[in-house]
Design a protein around this motif. Structure first.
Motif, PDB file in Angstrom:
ATOM      1  N   THR A 375     -46.667   8.322  25.061  1.00 42.42           N
ATOM      2  CA  THR A 375     -47.944   8.200  25.778  1.00 42.42           C
ATOM      3  C   THR A 375     -49.036   8.889  24.976  1.00 42.42           C
ATOM      4  O   THR A 375     -49.521   9.950  25.358  1.00 42.42           O
ATOM      5  N   ASP A 376     -49.419   8.297  23.869  1.00 44.35           N
ATOM      6  CA  ASP A 376     -50.402   8.953  22.990  1.00 44.35           C
ATOM      7  C   ASP A 376     -51.834   8.572  23.327  1.00 44.35           C
ATOM      8  O   ASP A 376     -52.779   9.157  22.813  1.00 44.35           O
ATOM      9  N   GLY A 377     -52.029   7.582  24.193  1.00 46.51           N
ATOM     10  CA  GLY A 377     -53.385   7.228  24.608  1.00 46.51           C
ATOM     11  C   GLY A 377     -54.160   6.413  23.591  1.00 46.51           C
ATOM     12  O   GLY A 377     -55.377   6.313  23.666  1.00 46.51           O
ATOM     13  N   GLY A 378     -53.470   5.835  22.645  1.00 44.45           N
ATOM     14  CA  GLY A 378     -54.153   5.036  21.642  1.00 44.45           C
ATOM     15  C   GLY A 378     -54.346   5.792  20.347  1.00 44.45           C
ATOM     16  O   GLY A 378     -54.207   7.001  20.278  1.00 44.45           O
ATOM     17  N   HIS A 379     -54.650   5.072  19.292  1.00 42.17           N
ATOM     18  CA  HIS A 379     -54.794   5.672  17.972  1.00 42.17           C
ATOM     19  C   HIS A 379     -56.163   6.346  17.841  1.00 42.17           C
ATOM     20  O   HIS A 379     -57.205   5.715  17.978  1.00 42.17           O
ATOM     21  N   LEU A 380     -56.136   7.651  17.578  1.00 41.66           N
ATOM     22  CA  LEU A 380     -57.386   8.402  17.438  1.00 41.66           C
ATOM     23  C   LEU A 380     -57.768   8.588  15.975  1.00 41.66           C
ATOM     24  O   LEU A 380     -58.867   9.022  15.669  1.00 41.66           O
ATOM     25  N   CYS A 381     -56.838   8.292  15.098  1.00 41.03           N
ATOM     26  CA  CYS A 381     -57.059   8.576  13.676  1.00 41.03           C
ATOM     27  C   CYS A 381     -57.015   7.291  12.853  1.00 41.03           C
ATOM     28  O   CYS A 381     -56.318   6.339  13.173  1.00 41.03           O
ATOM     29  N   SER A 382     -57.753   7.292  11.763  1.00 38.72           N
ATOM     30  CA  SER A 382     -57.746   6.162  10.840  1.00 38.72           C
ATOM     31  C   SER A 382     -58.113   6.660   9.445  1.00 38.72           C
ATOM     32  O   SER A 382     -58.866   7.622   9.292  1.00 38.72           O
ATOM     33  N   HIS A 383     -57.559   6.003   8.424  1.00 43.19           N
ATOM     34  CA  HIS A 383     -57.905   6.344   7.045  1.00 43.19           C
ATOM     35  C   HIS A 383     -59.275   5.771   6.664  1.00 43.19           C
ATOM     36  O   HIS A 383     -59.854   6.142   5.636  1.00 43.19           O
ATOM     37  N   ASP A 384     -59.779   4.874   7.516  1.00 43.92           N
ATOM     38  CA  ASP A 384     -61.094   4.278   7.277  1.00 43.92           C
ATOM     39  C   ASP A 384     -62.174   5.238   7.774  1.00 43.92           C
ATOM     40  O   ASP A 384     -62.259   5.539   8.963  1.00 43.92           O
ATOM     41  N   ARG A 385     -62.998   5.737   6.855  1.00 45.28           N
ATOM     42  CA  ARG A 385     -64.014   6.721   7.219  1.00 45.28           C
ATOM     43  C   ARG A 385     -65.002   6.155   8.226  1.00 45.28           C
ATOM     44  O   ARG A 385     -65.577   6.891   9.036  1.00 45.28           O
ATOM     45  N   ASP A 386     -65.220   4.860   8.214  1.00 46.35           N
ATOM     46  CA  ASP A 386     -66.183   4.235   9.116  1.00 46.35           C
ATOM     47  C   ASP A 386     -65.526   3.703  10.393  1.00 46.35           C
ATOM     48  O   ASP A 386     -66.153   3.001  11.185  1.00 46.35           O
ATOM     49  N   TYR A 387     -64.235   4.046  10.576  1.00 43.69           N
ATOM     50  CA  TYR A 387     -63.509   3.548  11.740  1.00 43.69           C
ATOM     51  C   TYR A 387     -64.109   4.085  13.031  1.00 43.69           C
ATOM     52  O   TYR A 387     -64.409   5.269  13.148  1.00 43.69           O
ATOM     53  N   GLU A 388     -64.316   3.214  13.973  1.00 44.27           N
ATOM     54  CA  GLU A 388     -64.775   3.619  15.294  1.00 44.27           C
ATOM     55  C   GLU A 388     -63.758   3.146  16.316  1.00 44.27           C
ATOM     56  O   GLU A 388     -63.470   1.946  16.419  1.00 44.27           O
ATOM     57  N   ARG A 389     -63.169   4.101  17.049  1.00 46.80           N
ATOM     58  CA  ARG A 389     -62.109   3.761  17.994  1.00 46.80           C
ATOM     59  C   ARG A 389     -62.642   2.805  19.048  1.00 46.80           C
ATOM     60  O   ARG A 389     -63.615   3.106  19.751  1.00 46.80           O
ATOM     61  N   PRO A 390     -62.016   1.642  19.190  1.00 48.18           N
ATOM     62  CA  PRO A 390     -62.510   0.678  20.170  1.00 48.18           C
ATOM     63  C   PRO A 390     -62.271   1.163  21.593  1.00 48.18           C
ATOM     64  O   PRO A 390     -61.295   1.862  21.874  1.00 48.18           O
ATOM     65  N   GLN A 391     -63.177   0.832  22.490  1.00 47.91           N
ATOM     66  CA  GLN A 391     -63.035   1.182  23.895  1.00 47.91           C
ATOM     67  C   GLN A 391     -62.126   0.158  24.544  1.00 47.91           C
ATOM     68  O   GLN A 391     -62.414  -1.038  24.547  1.00 47.91           O
ATOM     69  N   ARG A 392     -60.996   0.613  25.069  1.00 48.26           N
ATOM     70  CA  ARG A 392     -60.093  -0.322  25.721  1.00 48.26           C
ATOM     71  C   ARG A 392     -60.611  -0.655  27.118  1.00 48.26           C
ATOM     72  O   ARG A 392     -61.443   0.054  27.700  1.00 48.26           O
ATOM     73  N   ALA A 393     -60.105  -1.742  27.661  1.00 49.17           N
ATOM     74  CA  ALA A 393     -60.483  -2.125  29.020  1.00 49.17           C
ATOM     75  C   ALA A 393     -59.795  -1.205  30.024  1.00 49.17           C
ATOM     76  O   ALA A 393     -58.706  -0.687  29.774  1.00 49.17           O
ATOM     77  N   ALA A 394     -60.440  -0.982  31.142  1.00 46.57           N
ATOM     78  CA  ALA A 394     -59.866  -0.136  32.187  1.00 46.57           C
ATOM     79  C   ALA A 394     -58.633  -0.801  32.780  1.00 46.57           C
ATOM     80  O   ALA A 394     -58.587  -2.022  32.969  1.00 46.57           O
ATOM     81  N   ARG A 395     -57.612   0.019  33.058  1.00 43.67           N
ATOM     82  CA  ARG A 395     -56.395  -0.481  33.703  1.00 43.67           C
ATOM     83  C   ARG A 395     -56.629  -0.611  35.195  1.00 43.67           C
ATOM     84  O   ARG A 395     -57.201   0.283  35.827  1.00 43.67           O
ATOM     85  N   LYS A 396     -56.169  -1.706  35.773  1.00 44.26           N
ATOM     86  CA  LYS A 396     -56.443  -1.995  37.172  1.00 44.26           C
ATOM     87  C   LYS A 396     -55.155  -1.997  38.001  1.00 44.26           C
ATOM     88  O   LYS A 396     -54.066  -2.269  37.498  1.00 44.26           O
ATOM     89  N   LEU A 397     -55.313  -1.696  39.286  1.00 39.25           N
ATOM     90  CA  LEU A 397     -54.185  -1.652  40.211  1.00 39.25           C
ATOM     91  C   LEU A 397     -54.399  -2.642  41.349  1.00 39.25           C
ATOM     92  O   LEU A 397     -55.531  -2.914  41.755  1.00 39.25           O
ATOM     93  N   ARG A 398     -53.297  -3.145  41.854  1.00 39.84           N
ATOM     94  CA  ARG A 398     -53.334  -3.965  43.068  1.00 39.84           C
ATOM     95  C   ARG A 398     -52.256  -3.437  44.019  1.00 39.84           C
ATOM     96  O   ARG A 398     -51.057  -3.571  43.741  1.00 39.84           O
ATOM     97  N   ILE A 399     -52.666  -2.819  45.098  1.00 39.09           N
ATOM     98  CA  ILE A 399     -51.701  -2.330  46.074  1.00 39.09           C
ATOM     99  C   ILE A 399     -51.068  -3.535  46.771  1.00 39.09           C
ATOM    100  O   ILE A 399     -51.778  -4.439  47.219  1.00 39.09           O
ATOM    101  N   PRO A 400     -49.738  -3.584  46.851  1.00 41.47           N
ATOM    102  CA  PRO A 400     -49.074  -4.718  47.525  1.00 41.47           C
ATOM    103  C   PRO A 400     -49.541  -4.863  48.965  1.00 41.47           C
ATOM    104  O   PRO A 400     -49.742  -3.864  49.670  1.00 41.47           O
ATOM    105  N   ARG A 401     -49.713  -6.100  49.394  1.00 43.56           N
ATOM    106  CA  ARG A 401     -50.263  -6.346  50.728  1.00 43.56           C
ATOM    107  C   ARG A 401     -49.253  -6.075  51.838  1.00 43.56           C
ATOM    108  O   ARG A 401     -49.626  -5.772  52.968  1.00 43.56           O
TER     109      ARG A 401
END
Length: 482
Positions: A375-401
């Motif tokens: 559970t690392d939460g995504g890659h925070l590091c890159s060898h690319d100096r200009d790398y910008e960590r992309p914003q992932r989409a929010a995880r969604k929940l659906r409570i069973p009816r």
């Protein structure tokens, strides 16, 4: 002898025996390769299996029989972890607090799929207490980039498209018969006002994920928690570190004469019992400034039994892979898993009267490396100096009816034979004769559990019969223990 590898004991010894006269032997202190991904050995088999039904079957021989129904009914409505150990440990400590006369109602801030609230609302109902459930149902608020490490994004755990989780949760409460026990408030924690009817809380579960959420709840509830009351903080050891920082800042701001003692609850949570000071124990301060106790997992027999079985499974995996011809680096991942399981078990069985260390919390976390690193939460590091960590989409929940239709455990027991069917009564009478000791009855429970087929419904004829026999035997053991 294993093919190409010596005896099993020799192979296992590589995981923890170091030749003090050979510095090159340092490489043998811990196998250098690891299993990748979400595997089925320690610690996942105990705390975070891919199939929650497997975990239910594994813990069934050890769980209190009076909780088996609600554990089964909420299985699809809970996250793993904290299910099942958080629920079971909290229940044990909460039961002791209520028996000691601690006043107050129960509350949960952050509902997820709703299962934890339903679990503890059922307990509240049985003790004639009320339950307060609070959630925005829109997901997490904005992230504080100073106080929360990069991991979550705004809107995480909000409603899936087309879902109305608030309304669905209210429907679930009715299906569980808890509509008169639970007060549900919709809103961000900072914006919610606790109703005047909730004057005290005997138990509060905080699942807020973020610094601001956890701090806001502590600020609202702490003065309403009486001596002996319980506050549980989930995700305390999460990589976001927001909950841990919030707790530290809150108690430091309160300027208490004594720091609180933080009881570790598997896997990532802590529990605080108001009035329990770290200064009245022999605990040493950890490097993060907190005082931790491992008494909860060490003194909870079902957890110890589950870890023992996990050690056995890891050892059998080493044996199986060695028999298949794996050796050297290829066998290392299995040896490392076994080493972690064994290390964890040894920590749990360490005498409570022995010397403590501020590094004990690190010894607790180290064997959980496979789960923590997954559970690392995504890659925070890159060898690319200009790398910008992309914003992932929010995880969604659906409570069973609707409430999942699970098997309803029989009420048949040695002290309520009139509630037994003729088949159950015959089984009970046979059990009394054949399993004339607690050990024999417990061994039979384990055998019956192994025969469950959880690929099919729990209310299928095959599973239903086994589950009822397990319940009868567990009640037989309980009656013999009293």
């Amino acid at each position: 002898m294993w093919r190409g590898g010596g005896t099993l004991l020799t192979l296992l010894a590589r995981t923890h025996i170091l030749n003090a006269h050979d510095t090159c032997g340092l490489s043998d202190a811990q196998p250098a390769r690891r299993l990748h991904g979400h595997h089925d050995l320690f610690p996942f088999d105990v705390m975070w299996p891919e199939n929650k039904w497997d975990l239910f079957a594994r813990i069934l021989p050890f769980t209190p029989v009076e909780l088996d129904q609600i554990i089964l009914d909420t299985l699809t409505l809970v996250a793993t972890p904290p299910y099942p150990w958080g629920h079971l440990v909290y229940h044990k400590i909460l039961s002791e607090a209520l028996q000691a006369g601690v006043p107050g109602d129960f509350a949960e801030f952050g509902l997820g799929l709703g299962g934890t609230s339903i679990f503890f609302a059922r307990v509240a109902s049985e003790h004639h207490r009320q339950f307060l459930a609070v959630d925005s149902f829109k997901g997490l608020p904005s992230i504080d980039r100073i106080k929360d490490n990069p991991y979550f994004v705004e809107g995480d755990f909000g409603e899936a498209p087309g879902a109305d989780n608030h309304e669905t949760f209210l429907q679930l409460l009715s299906e569980f018969g808890l509509q008169d026990t639970v007060t549900c408030l919709k809103g961000l924690f900072r914006d919610v006002n606790i109703p005047a009817a909730f004057k005290q809380f005997a138990f509060v579960h905080i699942d807020g994920d973020l610094y601001s959420s956890v701090y806001d709840v502590l600020d609202k509830v702490w003065d309403r928690v009486p001596e002996g009351g319980i506050v549980a903080i989930d995700d305390f050891f999460h990589k976001s570190q927001g909950p841990a920082r919030a707790a530290a800042d809150f108690f430091r701001a309160k300027n208490f004469a004594h720091p609180p003692l933080l009881y570790v609850v598997p896997a990532y949570a802590v529990l605080i019992i108001k009035g329990r000071s770290a200064c009245t124990t022999n605990m040493k301060r950890a490097i993060d400034g907190n005082y931790y106790s491992l008494d909860m997992p060490r003194q909870f027999t079902p957890f110890l039994q589950a870890v023992n079985l996990s050690v056995i499974r890891a050892r059998e995996a080493v044996q199986l892979e060695a028999n298949d011809g794996l050796e050297g680096d290829h066998l290392d991942p299995y040896l490392r898993v076994h080493a972690n399981a064994q290390m964890f078990m040894q920590l749990l069985y360490y005498p409570s009267t022995a010397a403590t260390s501020g590094t004990d919390i690190l010894k607790y976390l180290l064997p959980l490396e496979d789960m923590i690193d997954l559970t690392d939460g995504g890659h925070l590091c890159s060898h690319d100096r200009d790398y910008e960590r992309p914003q992932r989409a929010a995880r969604k929940l659906r409570i069973p009816r609707t409430k999942q239709k699970e098997h309803r455990f029989t009420r048949c027991s040695p002290i309520s034979e009139p509630q037994c069917s003729s088949e159950e009564l015959a089984f009970l009478k046979t059990a009394k004769l054949e399993f004339d000791s607690i050990g024999k009855a417990q061994a039979e429970v384990a055998k019956l559990t192994a025969r469950l087929d959880l690929r099919i419904a729990t209310n299928s004829t095959h599973n239903a019969r086994l589950l009822d026999q397990i319940a009868i035997l567990k009640r037989l053991v309980m009656a013999a223990s009293d």
